[in-house]
Design a protein around this motif. Structure first.
Motif, PDB file in Angstrom:
ATOM      1  N   GLY A 162       0.824  -1.205   0.000  1.00 56.42           N
ATOM      2  CA  GLY A 162       0.000   0.000   0.000  1.00 56.42           C
ATOM      3  C   GLY A 162       0.857   1.254   0.000  1.00 56.42           C
ATOM      4  O   GLY A 162       0.597   2.216  -0.728  1.00 56.42           O
ATOM      5  N   GLN A 163       1.908   1.222   0.806  1.00 58.41           N
ATOM      6  CA  GLN A 163       2.783   2.395   0.911  1.00 58.41           C
ATOM      7  C   GLN A 163       3.480   2.662  -0.432  1.00 58.41           C
ATOM      8  O   GLN A 163       3.608   3.821  -0.844  1.00 58.41           O
ATOM      9  N   LEU A 164       3.891   1.579  -1.123  1.00 56.73           N
ATOM     10  CA  LEU A 164       4.545   1.763  -2.430  1.00 56.73           C
ATOM     11  C   LEU A 164       3.602   2.466  -3.405  1.00 56.73           C
ATOM     12  O   LEU A 164       4.016   3.355  -4.155  1.00 56.73           O
ATOM     13  N   VAL A 165       2.341   2.061  -3.372  1.00 57.60           N
ATOM     14  CA  VAL A 165       1.377   2.676  -4.292  1.00 57.60           C
ATOM     15  C   VAL A 165       1.091   4.117  -3.857  1.00 57.60           C
ATOM     16  O   VAL A 165       1.052   5.033  -4.672  1.00 57.60           O
ATOM     17  N   TRP A 166       0.924   4.294  -2.551  1.00 55.46           N
ATOM     18  CA  TRP A 166       0.650   5.631  -2.016  1.00 55.46           C
ATOM     19  C   TRP A 166       1.831   6.566  -2.311  1.00 55.46           C
ATOM     20  O   TRP A 166       1.651   7.726  -2.681  1.00 55.46           O
ATOM     21  N   ASP A 167       3.029   6.025  -2.217  1.00 56.12           N
ATOM     22  CA  ASP A 167       4.214   6.855  -2.424  1.00 56.12           C
ATOM     23  C   ASP A 167       4.300   7.393  -3.855  1.00 56.12           C
ATOM     24  O   ASP A 167       5.013   8.359  -4.102  1.00 56.12           O
ATOM     25  N   ARG A 168       3.584   6.753  -4.778  1.00 51.96           N
ATOM     26  CA  ARG A 168       3.662   7.238  -6.161  1.00 51.96           C
ATOM     27  C   ARG A 168       3.075   8.642  -6.278  1.00 51.96           C
ATOM     28  O   ARG A 168       3.396   9.366  -7.217  1.00 51.96           O
ATOM     29  N   VAL A 169       2.225   8.993  -5.328  1.00 51.73           N
ATOM     30  CA  VAL A 169       1.606  10.328  -5.377  1.00 51.73           C
ATOM     31  C   VAL A 169       1.825  11.134  -4.105  1.00 51.73           C
ATOM     32  O   VAL A 169       1.443  12.293  -4.037  1.00 51.73           O
ATOM     33  N   ALA A 170       2.408  10.505  -3.099  1.00 52.65           N
ATOM     34  CA  ALA A 170       2.387  11.134  -1.778  1.00 52.65           C
ATOM     35  C   ALA A 170       3.485  12.163  -1.564  1.00 52.65           C
ATOM     36  O   ALA A 170       3.572  12.753  -0.510  1.00 52.65           O
ATOM     37  N   TYR A 171       4.328  12.349  -2.542  1.00 52.96           N
ATOM     38  CA  TYR A 171       5.431  13.286  -2.375  1.00 52.96           C
ATOM     39  C   TYR A 171       5.286  14.443  -3.353  1.00 52.96           C
ATOM     40  O   TYR A 171       5.931  14.470  -4.386  1.00 52.96           O
ATOM     41  N   PRO A 172       4.438  15.407  -3.022  1.00 50.65           N
ATOM     42  CA  PRO A 172       4.330  16.561  -3.912  1.00 50.65           C
ATOM     43  C   PRO A 172       5.711  17.213  -4.000  1.00 50.65           C
ATOM     44  O   PRO A 172       6.477  17.152  -3.036  1.00 50.65           O
ATOM     45  N   PRO A 173       6.043  17.810  -5.157  1.00 50.60           N
ATOM     46  CA  PRO A 173       7.373  18.381  -5.314  1.00 50.60           C
ATOM     47  C   PRO A 173       7.737  19.265  -4.124  1.00 50.60           C
ATOM     48  O   PRO A 173       6.944  20.105  -3.703  1.00 50.60           O
TER      49      PRO A 173
END
Ligand code: BGC
Length: 362
Positions: A162-173
């Motif tokens: 879940g974290q891997l998938v969430w991380d795809r969007v969870a880091y705004p520039p």
């Protein structure tokens, strides 16, 4: 040696004498201390799941194991006589690229075996032998909760996915890692362990079940700073809330489908429960899948765990024990002598989160 066996596909549970396992090269003999019982075991005993080793008439039950090294260990290595160990569950197929790379939890051929579940004997015996490479040492300080290592490993993988998938969007520039709102569906052992691990990692956690607010599970959740919501009357009890990470730990196909409506935009649903394949007709499936795409959501199935997850589980059990002293011990609410095994499978007391069968006392 004595072993608690079942006879898939008929099921049942009985204590019988089986030949002692031979110690092969690179293998270690382990005395079993205790073994946790989970829904998978209940399914096997009920005749709904499981398969004996090829050509055998019985399957030795048990995969949530804890034991102590007896012989065959490297006296200079981490495994010595007396070391507490937990063995992994799945053995790779020997042919696919994932198994070759040590990721049998992603086995592509389906020809894996699982100890205590699928074509390989489990750990509910006085002793077992296993390759040293499948054994994970556990600090003696975790003796009272280490039987939770295997279910914790499953949760480690699910949250990792879940974290891997969430991380795809969870880091705004320009922003650092973001921990946001998580929903855990189910407050059995897996749901509770998921709730605790997510709290440990700083998520805002809501956990749902249908058993009221006075249960031990609800109390443990409160102590760990998670919100417990009783959804006996339906998920409307959550109001309009949606969540960035939804971890399903109930095994209900109907609930899986309802949880789609609870994923926030860019969020992810990780399913860990193994639903009865024949049950439940999802409502409004078309609309739900459509929204899944339009909101960049992801649904990730997750099963099994590999050695890295077991090692992570041991480390996190240590952290949980430090952060909430005594809480994990209360989660293993019931210990029964393994001779009671057949009865334990037939009737589990209301409110018990985890039952462990004690093969050998302290
Ligand atoms: C076990 C996993 C296994 C799964 C499916 C679960 O109860 O913890 O190791 O892969 O059942 O057999």
């Amino acid at each position: 040696v004595r072993a608690l066996v079942s006879r898939p596909p008929t099921g049942g549970a009985e204590l019988i004498d089986v030949p002692p396992p031979d110690l092969g090269p690179g293998q270690v003999r382990v005395r079993v201390l205790e073994v946790g019982i989970c829904g998978t075991d209940l399914d096997i005993v009920a005749g709904r799941y499981g398969r004996p080793p090829d050509g055998a008439s019985y399957l030795i039950l048990g995969h949530e194991n804890l034991g102590v090294v007896e012989e065959g260990a490297d006296p200079n290595g981490p495994l010595r006589p007396g070391t507490l160990v937990v063995a992994t569950v799945r053995r790779g197929c020997g042919t696919c690229a994932f198994c070759a790379a040590g990721r049998s939890d992603f086995c592509a051929s389906g020809n894996y075996t699982e100890r205590g579940i699928w074509r390989a004997n489990g750990y509910l015996a006085e002793e077992y032998v296993e390759s040293a490479t499948e054994l994970v040492p556990v600090p003696a300080a975790l003796r009272a909760c280490a039987v939770l290592t295997e279910p914790t490993s499953v949760v480690e993988k699910a949250i990792e996915q879940g974290q891997l998938v969430w991380d795809r969007v969870a880091y705004p520039p320009g922003a650092g890692p973001r921990r946001s709102r998580a929903l855990v569906a189910g407050a059995g052992a897996v749901g509770l362990l998921a709730s605790l691990l997510l709290r440990l990692r700083g998520w805002d956690v809501t956990t749902i079940d249908r058993h009221g607010s006075t249960t031990l599970a609800a109390q443990l959740l409160g102590e760990a700073g998670a919100r417990h919501v009783d959804v006996e009357a339906g998920l409307d009890a959550l109001g309009d809330d949606r969540f960035d990470l939804v971890v399903e730990a109930s095994g209900s196909a109907g609930l899986d489908s309802e949880l789609l409506d609870r994923i926030a935009t860019n969020g992810v649903l990780v399913l860990t429960g193994i639903p009865d394949a024949s049950g439940g007709t999802p409502k409004a499936l078309g609309a739900q899948w459509r929204r899944l795409v339009l909101a960049n959501q992801a649904v990730v199935g997750s099963v099994n765990a590999n050695r890295t997850h077991f090692a992570a589980a041991v480390a996190d059990l240590g952290r949980l024990a430090g952060r909430w002293p005594g809480l994990l011990e209360r989660l293993v609410g019931e210990r029964r002598p393994w001779d009671d095994g057949p009865a334990v499978f037939g009737h589990r007391p209301e409110g018990t989160i985890k039952t462990a069968l004690v093969v050998r006392g302290a």
